[in-house]
Design a protein around this motif. Structure first.
Motif, mmCIF file in Angstrom:
data_model
loop_
_atom_site.group_PDB
_atom_site.id
_atom_site.type_symbol
_atom_site.label_atom_id
_atom_site.label_comp_id
_atom_site.label_asym_id
_atom_site.label_seq_id
_atom_site.Cartn_x
_atom_site.Cartn_y
_atom_site.Cartn_z
ATOM 1 N N UNK A 41 0.752 -1.289 -0.145
ATOM 2 C CA UNK A 41 -0.037 0.047 0.184
ATOM 3 C C UNK A 41 0.726 1.062 -0.139
ATOM 4 N N UNK A 42 2.114 1.117 0.831
ATOM 5 C CA UNK A 42 3.031 2.267 0.774
ATOM 6 C C UNK A 42 3.444 2.655 -0.960
ATOM 7 N N UNK A 43 3.784 1.439 -1.314
ATOM 8 C CA UNK A 43 4.027 1.543 -2.814
ATOM 9 C C UNK A 43 3.097 2.009 -3.681
ATOM 10 N N UNK A 44 1.892 1.807 -3.416
ATOM 11 C CA UNK A 44 1.038 2.567 -4.330
ATOM 12 C C UNK A 44 0.471 3.631 -4.200
ATOM 13 N N UNK A 45 0.838 4.151 -2.947
ATOM 14 C CA UNK A 45 0.558 5.743 -2.389
ATOM 15 C C UNK A 45 1.479 6.515 -3.058
ATOM 16 N N UNK A 46 3.129 5.989 -2.763
ATOM 17 C CA UNK A 46 4.007 6.525 -3.365
ATOM 18 C C UNK A 46 3.961 6.702 -4.907
ATOM 19 N N UNK A 47 3.714 5.714 -5.537
ATOM 20 C CA UNK A 47 3.762 5.657 -6.917
ATOM 21 C C UNK A 47 2.755 6.777 -7.515
ATOM 22 N N UNK A 97 1.061 11.938 -19.544
ATOM 23 C CA UNK A 97 0.390 10.836 -19.466
ATOM 24 C C UNK A 97 0.894 10.225 -17.887
ATOM 25 N N UNK A 98 0.186 9.197 -17.506
ATOM 26 C CA UNK A 98 0.492 8.595 -15.879
ATOM 27 C C UNK A 98 0.069 7.394 -16.102
ATOM 28 N N UNK A 99 0.552 6.419 -15.218
ATOM 29 C CA UNK A 99 0.318 5.237 -14.900
ATOM 30 C C UNK A 99 -0.273 5.170 -13.187
ATOM 31 N N UNK A 100 -1.281 4.935 -13.060
ATOM 32 C CA UNK A 100 -2.032 5.010 -11.587
ATOM 33 C C UNK A 100 -2.093 3.644 -11.252
ATOM 34 N N UNK A 101 -2.465 3.496 -9.751
ATOM 35 C CA UNK A 101 -2.736 2.359 -9.186
ATOM 36 C C UNK A 101 -4.093 2.407 -8.235
ATOM 37 N N UNK A 102 -4.982 1.749 -8.696
ATOM 38 C CA UNK A 102 -6.438 1.942 -7.870
ATOM 39 C C UNK A 102 -6.786 0.893 -7.358
ATOM 40 N N UNK A 103 -6.877 0.808 -5.802
ATOM 41 C CA UNK A 103 -7.294 -0.431 -5.301
ATOM 42 C C UNK A 103 -6.391 -1.636 -5.546
ATOM 43 N N UNK A 104 -5.069 -1.294 -5.562
ATOM 44 C CA UNK A 104 -4.343 -2.804 -5.959
ATOM 45 C C UNK A 104 -4.199 -2.927 -7.450
ATOM 46 N N UNK A 105 -4.946 -2.495 -8.461
ATOM 47 C CA UNK A 105 -5.192 -2.638 -9.774
ATOM 48 C C UNK A 105 -4.448 -1.480 -10.583
ATOM 49 N N UNK A 106 -3.471 -1.879 -11.511
ATOM 50 C CA UNK A 106 -2.907 -0.901 -12.083
ATOM 51 C C UNK A 106 -3.880 -0.456 -13.183
ATOM 52 N N UNK A 107 -3.888 0.753 -13.502
ATOM 53 C CA UNK A 107 -4.675 1.565 -14.519
ATOM 54 C C UNK A 107 -3.619 2.553 -15.280
ATOM 55 N N UNK A 108 -4.013 2.668 -16.853
ATOM 56 C CA UNK A 108 -3.025 3.313 -17.515
ATOM 57 C C UNK A 108 -3.931 4.621 -18.051
#
Length: 254
Positions: A206-212, A225-236
């Motif tokens: 979760x720390x990685x998700x928030x940092x990323x 453009x950005x790569x985000x992570x939502x609820x443990x799922x990666x989205x582009x």
């Protein structure tokens, strides 16, 4: 007249405590080591070593038969033995620790990152891969993956495995941040890579998700453009979508 028994070796205190416990049982049973050896079906030297102390833990088979021959409790002996075993393992690991501090912030490529991970492993005292696999939790760090990192043959393919390896090397909490940055910089998270398989990531994940996600805010602001992570799922979120003002994100985690 029998020669006095040598003092207990408290090199590892818990191993010494186990030895003292065993000696106390023998004294209470009023047995010589020769008589104890006959009852325990082990050699006299084996039962003497079990009650010597030091840094090495005697075999459980010797301890349990020693205790049984003296009329002691196996459950009680198990507690003493578990503490001695854990302390001896920790002492052995401390003796193997390297003084070299890993520096992931200076890693420029995969070779540098591999070297930093091996430095972290040696600084942690070179834990056994079986122990790493077990302590990391089901499916997080296969032993062959850990072995590949340790022998400089491969790096983890998933960030979840990467984090698990670091945690097993005693890198935790905010100390993980430079490692996150090295991973994002060098491994360049792929749009088709599944970041986490679970919808409920562990605290370090979760720390990685928030940092990323936070690091991607600047990319969004710049329109790159950005790569985000939502609820443990990666989205582009692609550059084209941003330019079109699309409100939805493309889910590529499935």
């Amino acid at each position: 007249m029998a020669r006095p028994e040598k003092p207990i070796d408290y090199t590892v205190p818990e191993v010494g405590d186990l030895a003292a416990y065993l000696r106390g049982l023998r004294d209470a049973a009023n047995l010589t080591y020769a008589e104890l050896a006959d009852r325990a079906w082990f050699s006299e030297s084996s039962v003497k070593r079990a009650a010597r102390g030091g840094a090495a833990v005697p075999r459980w088979e010797v301890v349990v038969t020693y205790v049984s021959a003296c009329g002691g409790s196996e459950n009680e002996a198990c507690g003493w033995y578990a503490r001695a075993t854990a302390a001896a393992a920790a002492a052995a690991r401390d003796a193997r620790r390297s003084t070299i501090m890993p520096k992931p912030q200076f890693a420029r490529d995969l070779a540098d990152l591999s070297g930093a991970m091996r430095d972290a492993y040696r600084r942690a005292g070179c834990p056994r891969v079986r122990h790493m696999e077990r302590e990391a939790g089901p499916g997080r760090l296969p032993r062959n993956t850990a072995h590949g990192v340790i022998t400089a043959r491969a790096l983890p393919k998933e960030v979840r495995t990467y984090i698990a390896f670091l945690e097993m090397c005693e890198v935790t909490g905010l100390d993980l941040i430079p490692w996150f940055a090295a991973w994002a910089r060098i491994c360049r998270v792929s749009p088709r890579q599944r970041v986490f398989h679970l919808s409920a990531p562990l605290p370090s994940e979760q720390l990685f998700i928030e940092w990323f996600n936070k690091t991607q805010e600047s990319a969004l602001a710049e329109g790159t453009g950005a790569l985000t992570i939502v609820d443990g799922q990666q989205r582009l979120s692609t550059l084209v979508e941003l330019r079109k003002g699309a409100e939805s994100e493309v889910d590529i985690a499935a």
